[in-house]
Design an enzyme around this catalytic site. Sequence first.
Site, PDB file in Angstrom:
ATOM      1  CD1 TRP A 130      24.264  82.699  53.018  1.00 59.79           C
ATOM      2  CD2 TRP A 130      25.014  80.625  53.435  1.00 59.79           C
ATOM      3  NE1 TRP A 130      25.037  82.308  51.949  1.00 59.79           N
ATOM      4  CE2 TRP A 130      25.508  81.039  52.175  1.00 59.79           C
ATOM      5  CE3 TRP A 130      25.359  79.358  53.894  1.00 59.79           C
ATOM      6  CZ2 TRP A 130      26.318  80.227  51.395  1.00 59.79           C
ATOM      7  CZ3 TRP A 130      26.168  78.552  53.123  1.00 59.79           C
ATOM      8  CH2 TRP A 130      26.643  78.999  51.877  1.00 59.79           C
ATOM      9  CG  ASP A 211      28.612  78.349  58.397  1.00 60.02           C
ATOM     10  OD1 ASP A 211      29.838  78.514  58.182  1.00 60.02           O
ATOM     11  OD2 ASP A 211      27.737  78.552  57.538  1.00 60.02           O
ATOM     12  CE  LYS A 246      32.221  84.476  52.788  1.00 57.36           C
ATOM     13  NZ  LYS A 246      31.100  84.851  51.989  1.00 57.36           N
TER      14      LYS A 246
HETATM   15  N1  KET Z   1      28.640  79.970  55.532  1.00 63.61           N
HETATM   16  C1  KET Z   1      28.188  81.230  55.630  1.00 63.61           C
HETATM   17  C2  KET Z   1      27.552  81.666  56.893  1.00 63.61           C
HETATM   18  C3  KET Z   1      28.341  82.088  54.537  1.00 63.61           C
HETATM   19  O1  KET Z   1      27.887  83.322  54.674  1.00 63.61           O
HETATM   20  C4  KET Z   1      28.935  81.636  53.338  1.00 63.61           C
HETATM   21  C5  KET Z   1      29.016  82.515  52.171  1.00 63.61           C
HETATM   22  C6  KET Z   1      29.415  80.326  53.314  1.00 63.61           C
HETATM   23  C7  KET Z   1      29.241  79.517  54.407  1.00 63.61           C
HETATM   24  C8  KET Z   1      30.070  79.756  52.097  1.00 63.61           C
HETATM   25  O2  KET Z   1      31.437  79.862  52.130  1.00 63.61           O
HETATM   26  P1  KET Z   1      32.290  79.335  50.868  1.00 63.61           P
HETATM   27  O3  KET Z   1      33.636  79.118  51.445  1.00 63.61           O
HETATM   28  O4  KET Z   1      32.251  80.414  49.855  1.00 63.61           O
HETATM   29  O5  KET Z   1      31.659  78.083  50.392  1.00 63.61           O
HETATM   30  N2  KET Z   1      28.289  83.559  52.066  1.00 63.61           N
HETATM   31  C9  KET Z   1      28.292  84.603  51.035  1.00 63.61           C
HETATM   32  C10 KET Z   1      28.423  84.118  49.644  1.00 63.61           C
HETATM   33  C11 KET Z   1      27.387  83.107  49.239  1.00 63.61           C
HETATM   34  O6  KET Z   1      26.183  83.299  49.436  1.00 63.61           O
HETATM   35  O7  KET Z   1      27.816  82.080  48.687  1.00 63.61           O
HETATM   36  C12 KET Z   1      27.057  85.481  51.232  1.00 63.61           C
HETATM   37  O8  KET Z   1      26.259  85.222  52.138  1.00 63.61           O
HETATM   38  O9  KET Z   1      26.910  86.459  50.498  1.00 63.61           O
END
Ligand code: KET
Length: 400
Positions: A130, A211, A246
């Site tokens: 990511w 993660d 998610k």
């Molecule tokens: N870790 C991973 C692996 C991940 O894909 C995301 C979000 C997050 C953490 C962030 O989680 P949050 O609870 O929203 O802080 N991924 C999606 C959204 C982004 O890029 O922010 C994505 O990969 O599309």
Amino acid sequence: MFEHVEAYPGDPILTLNEAFGQDPRPEKINLSIGIYFDDAGQLPVMRAVREAEAQIAPTLGARPYLPMEGLAPYRQAVQALLWGAGHEAVTSGRIATIQTIGGSGGLKVGSDFLKRYFPQSEVWVSDPTWDNHRAMFEGAGLKVHTYPYYDPLAGGLRFEEMLATFKGLPERSIVLLHACCHNPTGVDLSAAQWNALIPVIQSRRLIPYLDIAYQGFGDGLEQDAHALRTLTDAGISFFCANSFSKSFSLYGERVGGLSVVCPDAAQAARVLGQLKATIRKNYSSPPTYGARVVAQVLQSPELRVLWAGELDTMRQRIRLMRQRLADGLGQALPGHDVSRFVNQRGMFSYTGLSESQVDTLRHSHAVYLVRSGRMCVAGLNAGNVDKVTQSLAAVIRDAT
Ligand code: KET
């Protein structure tokens, strides 16, 4: 005053998502950002969440500050979900868990903590990972490298090379690992591969940083927690950032956590104290609402069952879409290997498309993927999967 401030080139995921929003074409399809849409193409509000909101509404009332580490029932619920309430590490109090602003907030607070207490350590992330992982660790002042992970030709894992790299890392290196549903590739370690990694983590005294943003989207809530439980059972100390964005479809509420698994309760108490200090220096304390909702769901036996069932349905719908895509592509492109679409886990499929193919998809077909070729399969539905299949087939055919 601000002449020296350079223009922001944008974020490969969030800026693309904004561009999608501005695209006037009515037939446009968003398979870029990691967001789950239902079969009608809508962002779902889960029934368990709605019911929890109705239950807590009368008690919300006054809104004092939460403690720096967050809401206590929420923090307990995070541990119970990740490890199981009866797990030895939970009952012995050797996990320090804080509520964070999304999974991202957890990653950042943990990075700041690591920079302070392991200033010599450098970070290794999977190639690819990511995009924001590198940005966050570097933002905390840590140097970031990559370890071999994805094999683009076979669509699988370069596990032997990954293992060999780990064996050569300096002691106390930080290794970022995706607990399940690897983003962006959808390729995970098997249980046997996690087992093979453990003695290397131990002998090199590595600091794993897990993660887990997609628990429940791979093989199920319990199965997806396998990696972190195996590491815990092996007596390894590690960091684990989790997200409910998610799995509860609560993206904008920013509900996440950071857990640090420690050797004993006394160390966990000191780690928790310094995590609190880190939070205080960053944003003082986390917000109330999302944590109240998630805790309400996870601590009510009825709502928890309802939620887990809804999450099962989401996972199965993604699987179905993977199958429909693979079947359709297989028909449109005889001889083309489409197995990766069904074998990959979680929200994403790494299509293997080049940046120019992704650009063609966007400009000529109004289908949005991340430029790395990552497709969010959770954006497919009965109404758009055929169009996406035909568009992909056209782009792949043009290239061959
Ligand atoms: N870790 C991973 C692996 C991940 O894909 C995301 C979000 C997050 C953490 C962030 O989680 P949050 O609870 O929203 O802080 N991924 C999606 C959204 C982004 O890029 O922010 C994505 O990969 O599309």
